[in-house]
Design a protein around this motif. Structure first.
Motif, mmCIF file in Angstrom:
data_model
loop_
_atom_site.group_PDB
_atom_site.id
_atom_site.type_symbol
_atom_site.label_atom_id
_atom_site.label_comp_id
_atom_site.label_asym_id
_atom_site.label_seq_id
_atom_site.Cartn_x
_atom_site.Cartn_y
_atom_site.Cartn_z
ATOM 1 N N ASN A 69 0.946 -1.045 0.072
ATOM 2 C CA ASN A 69 0.095 0.070 0.061
ATOM 3 C C ASN A 69 0.888 1.149 -0.120
ATOM 4 O O ASN A 69 0.714 2.222 0.853
ATOM 5 C CB ASN A 69 -0.828 0.042 1.397
ATOM 6 N N ALA A 70 1.674 1.348 -1.091
ATOM 7 C CA ALA A 70 3.009 2.363 -1.057
ATOM 8 C C ALA A 70 3.683 2.593 0.115
ATOM 9 O O ALA A 70 4.132 4.041 0.447
ATOM 10 C CB ALA A 70 2.025 3.712 -1.473
ATOM 11 N N GLY A 71 3.720 1.676 0.884
ATOM 12 C CA GLY A 71 4.505 1.800 2.338
ATOM 13 C C GLY A 71 3.980 2.158 3.341
ATOM 14 O O GLY A 71 4.473 2.309 4.559
ATOM 15 N N ARG A 72 2.707 2.226 3.319
ATOM 16 C CA ARG A 72 1.650 2.816 4.507
ATOM 17 C C ARG A 72 1.746 1.443 5.543
ATOM 18 O O ARG A 72 1.739 1.433 6.711
ATOM 19 C CB ARG A 72 0.263 2.866 4.080
ATOM 20 N N SER A 73 1.695 0.235 4.830
ATOM 21 C CA SER A 73 1.945 -0.740 5.909
ATOM 22 C C SER A 73 2.919 -1.815 5.110
ATOM 23 O O SER A 73 3.566 -1.499 4.246
ATOM 24 C CB SER A 73 0.821 -1.545 6.025
ATOM 25 N N LEU A 92 16.383 4.895 3.118
ATOM 26 C CA LEU A 92 15.539 5.275 3.977
ATOM 27 C C LEU A 92 15.209 6.729 4.155
ATOM 28 O O LEU A 92 13.724 7.064 4.230
ATOM 29 C CB LEU A 92 16.234 4.890 5.320
ATOM 30 N N SER A 93 16.095 7.627 3.779
ATOM 31 C CA SER A 93 15.757 8.974 3.895
ATOM 32 C C SER A 93 14.603 9.297 2.933
ATOM 33 O O SER A 93 13.681 10.120 3.276
ATOM 34 C CB SER A 93 16.801 10.056 3.787
ATOM 35 N N ILE A 94 14.996 8.871 1.665
ATOM 36 C CA ILE A 94 13.860 9.321 0.815
ATOM 37 C C ILE A 94 12.641 8.696 0.951
ATOM 38 O O ILE A 94 11.484 9.147 0.588
ATOM 39 C CB ILE A 94 14.497 8.844 -0.670
ATOM 40 N N HIS A 95 12.612 7.282 1.408
ATOM 41 C CA HIS A 95 11.459 6.779 1.940
ATOM 42 C C HIS A 95 10.702 7.424 2.810
ATOM 43 O O HIS A 95 9.470 7.639 2.736
ATOM 44 C CB HIS A 95 11.884 5.139 2.432
ATOM 45 N N ILE A 96 11.378 7.991 3.899
ATOM 46 C CA ILE A 96 10.674 8.922 4.840
ATOM 47 C C ILE A 96 9.973 10.194 4.381
ATOM 48 O O ILE A 96 8.951 10.527 4.615
ATOM 49 C CB ILE A 96 11.746 9.294 6.047
ATOM 50 N N VAL A 113 2.342 10.321 0.399
ATOM 51 C CA VAL A 113 1.521 9.242 0.736
ATOM 52 C C VAL A 113 0.514 9.539 1.944
ATOM 53 O O VAL A 113 0.966 9.604 3.178
ATOM 54 C CB VAL A 113 2.584 7.897 1.387
ATOM 55 N N PRO A 114 -0.513 9.928 1.686
ATOM 56 C CA PRO A 114 -1.593 10.362 2.592
ATOM 57 C C PRO A 114 -1.843 9.048 3.514
ATOM 58 O O PRO A 114 -1.723 8.036 3.055
ATOM 59 C CB PRO A 114 -2.909 10.698 1.874
ATOM 60 N N GLY A 115 -1.726 9.368 4.868
ATOM 61 C CA GLY A 115 -1.706 8.011 5.818
ATOM 62 C C GLY A 115 -0.578 7.537 6.010
ATOM 63 O O GLY A 115 -0.479 6.332 6.467
ATOM 64 N N GLY A 116 0.664 8.063 5.357
ATOM 65 C CA GLY A 116 1.808 7.230 5.535
ATOM 66 C C GLY A 116 2.753 7.820 6.779
ATOM 67 O O GLY A 116 3.902 7.580 6.920
ATOM 68 N N ASP A 117 2.297 8.592 7.774
ATOM 69 C CA ASP A 117 2.931 9.333 8.958
ATOM 70 C C ASP A 117 3.498 8.212 9.665
ATOM 71 O O ASP A 117 4.521 8.224 10.081
ATOM 72 C CB ASP A 117 2.174 10.003 9.528
ATOM 73 N N ALA A 118 2.594 7.076 10.128
ATOM 74 C CA ALA A 118 3.034 6.280 10.989
ATOM 75 C C ALA A 118 4.405 5.524 10.519
ATOM 76 O O ALA A 118 5.348 5.201 11.326
ATOM 77 C CB ALA A 118 2.055 5.123 11.405
#
Lengths: 284, 284
Positions: free
Chosen positions: A55-59, A234-238, A245-250
Motif C-alpha cells: 500500500n505504497a509503504g503505509r503498511s 531510507l531518507s527518501i522513503h521517509i 503518501v496520505p496516511g503514511g505518517d506512522a
C-alpha cells in the motif's frame, strides 16, 4: 570590600545559564527520541525489517529500502574513504602546506563542502546519469553521494592527521621512514580515533541525504537486483511517506526510528573497531 | 631501490667495530669524517646562521654550545636534512660525510638518516608497544625476520641499560615509561639502526637530574664508537662529556660559529673573548 558580591553575580548567572542549557539539550534529546519512538510502533517487529512494503509503504516492511540504502551507502563509502584518505595524505605528507596547488585544493574543497546537496544532485544526474549513461541507479546515487561527502571528508581527515603531534613525524623522519610508511604506519594509527569519527560523520551525512538522490538513484520502491537498478534510501522513503503518501505518517516515523537505529549501530561498530585497533597497537 | 641495499643483521651488533661504515677508510677509528663548509641557513629571508665551517672529529663527542636562538638546533637539523621538512628553510654550502655529499639534493636521505641517528629534546617514543618501537624502523630498513628484529632490539636495549627494566613489559606501551627511560629507549631505537653519527638535541634538558645523569653517562659510553654531536645549554655538562666544543654566537642577529676546538682549550684558554665570557658565565 564589595568586590566579591560584584564578581559573584555574573558568575552565578553564567553558571546557571550553562547548567540550564545543558539540561534543556538533554531534555530535548529525550523528548526528540520519545516523540519519534512513540509514533513508530512497527519498528520492533522482524516483519517490518524483512517484508516488502504494501500500500505504497503505509503498511508492510522496508526490506527493499534497506537493501537500496545499504548498496548506495556502500558504493559511497567504498569510493569516498580511500579517495579521501589519499587526498588528505597528499595534503599532509606529500606536499608542503603552502604550495599554490595545495592552497587551490583547499579553497576548492571548502567551496564544495559548502555547496548545497541539491546542486550535487543536479550534477550527479547530468554527469553520472546522462553523460556516463548510468541513469537512475544505485551506482549513480552512490557516486553522487561520494562526490558530496568527499570535500568534508578530505578536510576533516586532513585535520585529524595534522592533529598528530609533529614530534612523531619528526622522529619517524629522523629514523629514516619513507613518507609512505610515515603515513601508513605512524600517522594513520595515531589518528585512528579522529579518523573513525570522520568516517562516522561522513556516512551519517550520506545516510541522511535526500536531495542529491532524488535525481540520481530515484525513488522506486522495489528491491534492486543490480547496482544499475534504481532504488530508494531510507531518507527518501521517509520523505516520500511524509510528503506524497496520505496516511503514511506512522510508517514514516517507523522508518525514521529505523534510520536512527542503523546510524547508532554503525557508529557503535566503528567505535568498537577503533578501540580494538588502538589496543592492538597499545595506544591505550 | 637504494634503501634495500642496507641490511642490518644482528651479528653486526656483536661486532667490535660497531660504528664502522662504508667510507671508513677516510676517518679515524672506523667512523667517517663529517665536515661542513661555509654552511648558511635562512628561514625565508631571515638568516638562522651563516658561514659555518667545521670539521667534526670522528668517534669523538663534540658539544655545540651557545645562547638560545643562535641556530644550534637548526644546524643539527641541517646535518641529517631534517631541515627539509621546514617549508621556508633554505640551506647553502656543503656538508660532507665520508664520500657522501649530504647537501646534494640527490643524496639518499633515507640511507643518510639511518647512518646519522637523531635524538630530540623531548623523548617521544611512538605511543605503540616497546617492541613495535623497534620493529617498525628495523622493518622499514629491510630487516624482514621478526626473530632477528627481536635480537637487535634486545642488544640495543642492553646497550642503554634498559633491558632489565623493560624485558617483561615489551608489549606494553612505551608511553608508560618514565621520561628518562623514554629517552634511553629513543637512543636504543636509534642505535638499533647501527648509525655512525649520533645527533643529540639537548637530550637531557627535559629530564629530572637523576635521569639526566644516567643519560649523560650513556652518552659518554658512546665515545669511540660513534661520532657524537650534542647540542646542550648545560655548560658543565658540555665540559664533562665533550672531547671537542663548538661555540655558536649571535652577531648582528645572525648565528655564527665563533670558536671550535678541543674542549679543554675552549673552557680553559679560549681564543675569543666572547667564548671566555660565555664559558665563565659572564655572557649568554
Amino acid at each position: 570590600m564589595n568586590l566579591p558580591t560584584v564578581e559573584i553575580r555574573p558568575y552565578a548567572a553564567i553558571r546557571f545559564a550553562s547548567y540550564g542549557a545543558a539540561f534543556i539539550i538533554l531534555a530535548f534529546s529525550v523528548f526528540f527520541l520519545w516523540s519519534i519512538a512513540s509514533q513508530a510502533n512497527s519498528v520492533f517487529s522482524f516483519s517490518f525489517w524483512l517484508e516488502l512494503p504494501e500500500n505504497a509503504g503505509r503498511s508492510g516492511g522496508i526490506y527493499p529500502v534497506l537493501v537500496s540504502t545499504f548498496l548506495i551507502v556502500s558504493v559511497c563509502a567504498l569510493i569516498s574513504l580511500p579517495f579521501g584518505l589519499a587526498t588528505a595524505a597528499f595534503l599532509v605528507v606529500f606536499t608542503r602546506a603552502d604550495t599554490r596547488l595545495s592552497r587551490c585544493l583547499r579553497i576548492c574543497l571548502d567551496a564544495l563542502a559548502a555547496t548545497p546537496s541539491i546542486v550535487f544532485g543536479l550534477f550527479g544526474a547530468a554527469f553520472f546519469g546522462e553523460l556516463l549513461g548510468l541513469g537512475f541507479s544505485i551506482l549513480s546515487g552512490g557516486l553522487t553521494l561520494a562526490c558530496m561527502i568527499l570535500p568534508l571528508l578530505i578536510r576533516m581527515t586532513e585535520k585529524a592527521l595534522r592533529e598528530v603531534p609533529q614530534e612523531f613525524s619528526l622522529q619517524a623522519e629522523a629514523l629514516g621512514f619513507s613518507q609512505v610508511n610515515l603515513f601508513i604506519k605512524v600517522l594513520v594509527p595515531l589518528a585512528a580515533p579522529a579518523l573513525t569519527a570522520t568516517f562516522i560523520l561522513g556516512i551519517a551525512r550520506a545516510l541522511a541525504e535526500t536531495a542529491a538522490l532524488l535525481f540520481t538513484s530515484g525513488y522506486v520502491l522495489r528491491t534492486p537486483e543490480s547496482l544499475l537498478d534504481s532504488g530508494r534510501t531510507l531518507s527518501i522513503h521517509i520523505f516520500d511517506l511524509a510528503m506524497n503518501v496520505p496516511g503514511g505518517d506512522a510508517a514514516a516515523f517507523s522508518s525514521a526510528l529505523a534510520l536512527l537505529l542503523i546510524l547508532f549501530i554503525i557508529s557503535l561498530g566503528a567505535t568498537l573497531f577503533e578501540r580494538r585497533w588502538s589496543s592492538s597497537l597499545e595506544l591505550r | 631501490m637504494k634503501r634495500n641495499q642496507i641490511r642490518i643483521v644482528s651479528s653486526d651488533l656483536e661486532d667490535a667495530s660497531y660504528g664502522i661504515c662504508e667510507d671508513g677508510e677516510e676517518g679515524l677509528g672506523g667512523c667517517a669524517t663529517l665536515s661542513v663548509n661555509d654552511l648558511s641557513l635562512h628561514y625565508g629571508s631571515q638568516p638562522a646562521f651563516e658561514n659555518v665551517s667545521a670539521h667534526f672529529k670522528p668517534c669523538a663527542i663534540t658539544s655545540v654550545i651557545g645562547p638560545s636562538g643562535c641556530g644550534k638546533t637548526s644546524f643539527l637539523y641541517s646535518l641529517n636534512r631534517l631541515i627539509d621538512l621546514f617549508d621556508s628553510a633554505r640551506v647553502e654550502g656543503t656538508i660532507r660525510f665520508g664520500r657522501l655529499e649530504i647537501s646534494n639534493p640527490d643524496c639518499d636521505i633515507v640511507a643518510l638518516r639511518r647512518r646519522m641517528g637523531m635524538i630530540f629534546q623531548q623523548p617521544r617514543p611512538f605511543p605503540f608497544s616497546i617492541r613495535k618501537n623497534f620493529h617498525l624502523p628495523l622493518r622499514e630498513h629491510g630487516m624482514k625476520d621478526s626473530g632477528e628484529r627481536d635480537a637487535v632490539m634486545e642488544d640495543a636495549l642492553r646497550s642503554v641499560g634498559l633491558w632489565p627494566e623493560v624485558k617483561d613489559r615489551l608489549s606494553t606501551s612505551a608511553s608508560n615509561l618514565s621520561g628518562g627511560q623514554q629517552q634511553r629507549l629513543c637512543i636504543a631505537r636509534t642505535l638499533a639502526l647501527k648509525p655512525e653519527v649520533l645527533l643529540l638535541d639537548e637530550p637531557c634538558s627535559a629530564l629530572d637530574p637523576i635521569a639526566a645523569g644516567v643519560v649523560e653517562e650513556l652518552i659518554c659510553s658512546l665515545r669511540g664508537r660513534f661520532t657524537v654531536i650534542v647540542v646542550t645549554h648545560n655548560l658543565s655538562q658540555a665540559r664533562r662529556i665533550s672531547d671537542d666544543a663548538a661555540v655558536f654566537w649571535i652577531r648582528d642577529g645572525v648565528g655564527t660559529l665563533v670558536e671550535h676546538g678541543p674542549a679543554n682549550q675552549i673552557f680553559e684558554q679560549p681564543e675569543q673573548e666572547i667564548t671566555a665570557a660565555y664559558v665563565s658565565g659572564l655572557r649568554g
